[in-house]
Scaffold this active site. Structure first.
Site, PDB file in Angstrom:
ATOM      1  CG  HIS A   1      -1.757  -1.392   1.418  1.00 41.96           C
ATOM      2  ND1 HIS A   1      -2.844  -1.576   0.904  1.00 41.96           N
ATOM      3  CD2 HIS A   1      -1.302  -2.308   2.165  1.00 41.96           C
ATOM      4  CE1 HIS A   1      -3.280  -2.783   1.116  1.00 41.96           C
ATOM      5  NE2 HIS A   1      -2.460  -3.173   1.838  1.00 41.96           N
TER       6      HIS A   1
ATOM      7  CB  SER B   1      13.424  21.724 -15.052  1.00 45.71           C
ATOM      8  OG  SER B   1      12.463  23.075 -15.220  1.00 45.71           O
TER       9      SER B   1
ATOM     10  CE  LYS C   1      11.685  18.781 -10.589  1.00 42.52           C
ATOM     11  NZ  LYS C   1      10.462  19.113 -11.348  1.00 42.52           N
TER      12      LYS C   1
ATOM     13  CD  GLU D   1       8.823  11.511 -15.325  1.00 43.66           C
ATOM     14  OE1 GLU D   1       7.803  12.189 -14.969  1.00 43.66           O
ATOM     15  OE2 GLU D   1       9.785  12.200 -15.552  1.00 43.66           O
TER      16      GLU D   1
END
Ligand code: ARG
Length: 467
Positions: free
Chosen positions: A159, A286, A292, A299
């Protein structure tokens, strides 16, 4: 007579297809990828025709020499594909016939329907081998990290809540189990592809005395004992697209695995977890925020899995309502499988690259796994060892957790008196439960994350993954 460039079937027609129809119906823009298999199939077919006496040995040799020359031209990029000739089969046949008059006999006892079926079966055998090689490449990279970081512990999650401590290697070896099943699925798909449809003709075979086993053997459609494997129903052979669907399904399932692995890495590389740092070479920055470092590679692995599922769905939908046997709809069966192969191969290569450059942050892992609550289950097992029924033990440890929370201390910082106030079975040795090494060593059964088992599994995978 019409100037229809598609002389293969132009005889019956008095008008040419419209330019729009040619553009609409061509497939050579994507099925030219099958050229190598088409030529392989035609070589074998010519050999068979000569074997049964339908063409002469000289005609066979001329056809095969012409095919070889075409193959070289195509490989070198010098072949001029013509969309007006519709597909890879007609492009090759017409180019060959222009050079080798005997090639007018090549299509004897053959249809494009069984030709495309054989081309694709040859394609799938190679595609499965390619996917398997890429999977094993990624698996080796995962194994290398697991082996190098065998003593690093992390919290395991259910979970997405911290559950119990596990070696990072145990988690990585779970990925290898997933990948091994993918590998096995591609092996099964390759086996299902291993039946030769040539000789089915358009739908009802041929009246000519062909030798199907001969062609099957030449093309390698044989069983483990070298016996020819030929399809057993000509109608099914030209209508069947199961292997397409199975291949896309194997890719889609592999995609689901890639996506779950990628998601673990996305989480682990976040500041909140900080267990790993992804290699710069597989991250991006970024355009606005200078600090970043984004896990775009992972992804995209996650995102590509949607595409792989879409390809499977395209094929299922394409085939589901079709009457037997061949229908032109089936021409749309190729782009999704080509795409699935290309994407799945690329994904596993990227995963291998990510793993090869992965930095494991041992200190962050150690800090996360130091949470004594992770051993609450071990504490219940401790009480079981003292003769307490598990349900009662579970309840008692729950109360201990509540007590520690109320006092704002770690589970292991409670006093013996405090835990004994919850349950009398707690004895002086209760705090030994929080020794992580001891806790891991106790997990010694097959499939468990104890160090002896992990070592055994690492050794097993090293064997499995070296050819
Ligand atoms: N380009 C066709 C396909 O991919 C080849 C088979 C054509 N057969 C036919 N009867 N039109 O399906």
């Amino acid at each position: 007579m019409a100037k229809n460039p598609q002389a293969t079937w132009g005889g019956r027609f008095s008008a040419e297809p419209s330019a729009l129809m040619l553009q609409f119906s061509e497939s050579v823009s994507f099925d030219r990828r099958l050229a190598v298999f088409d030529i392989q199939g035609s070589r074998a077919h010519a050999a068979m025709l000569a074997h049964v006496g339908l063409i002469s040995p000289a005609e066979r040799d001329a056809i095969q020499a012409g095919l070889d020359q075409l193959q070289r031209e195509i490989a070198a990029g010098g072949f001029k594909w013509d969309t007006a000739l519709e597909d890879v089969h007609m492009n090759i046949e017409q180019a060959l016939t222009k050079r080798v008059p005997a090639a007018a006999k090549l299509h004897t006892a053959r249809s494009r329907n069984d030709q495309v079926a054989v081309d694709m079966r040859l394609f799938f055998k190679q595609a499965c081998a390619e996917a398997q090689a890429k999977i094993r490449g990624a698996a080796r990279a995962i194994l290398a990290t697991a082996g190098a970081k065998a003593d690093v512990l992390i919290p395991g999650y259910t979970h997405l809540q911290r559950a119990q401590p596990v070696p990072l290697a145990h988690h990585l070896l779970a990925w290898l189990e997933m990948l091994e099943r993918d590998d096995g699925r591609f092996a099964v798909v390759a086996d299902h592809a291993n039946w030769c449809p040539l000789g089915s003709g358009a739908i009802a075979g041929t009246t000519l005395p062909i030798d199907r086993e001969f062609t099957a053997r030449v093309l390698g459609f044989v069983d483990a004992r070298g016996r020819a494997r030929v399809t057993q129903n000509s109608m099914d052979a030209v209508a069947d697209r199961d292997v397409f669907i199975e291949f896309a399904a194997a890719c889609a399932i592999a995609g689901v695995h890639l996506s779950r692995i990628a998601e673990d890495l996305v989480l682990w590389s976040s500041a909140e977890f900080g267990f790993v740092s992804l290699p710069d070479a597989f991250s991006t920055g970024s355009s606005l925020m200078p600090q970043k470092k984004n896990p775009d590679s992972c992804e995209l692995l996650r995102g590509k899995s949607a595409r792989l599922q879409g390809n499977l769905h395209t094929l299922l939908t394409l085939v589901k309502g079709l009457p037997l046997t061949y229908n032109r709809d089936l021409q749309e069966d190729k782009p999704p499988v080509f795409d699935s192969l290309d994407q799945v191969a690329l994904c596993f290569e990227v995963l291998a690259g990510v793993m090869a450059g992965l930095e494991v942050k041992a200190e962050r892992c150690a800090a996360a796994v130091a949470d004594p609550a992770l051993l609450a289950t071990d504490l219940a097992d401790y009480l079981v060892g003292k003769g307490v029924p598990f349900r009662e033990a579970h309840h008692a440890v729950g109360a201990v957790v509540r007590l520690a929370e109320a006092k704002s201390v770690g589970l292991d910082a409670l006093t013996l008196g405090q835990v004994q106030s919850v349950h009398a079975a707690f004895a002086a040795d209760w705090a030994k439960v929080f020794d992580l090494r001891r806790a891991m060593a106790a997990r010694s059964g097959v499939g468990m994350p104890g160090p002896a088992q992990v070592r055994r599994q690492l050794a097993r995978w090293r064997k499995v993954l070296t050819d």
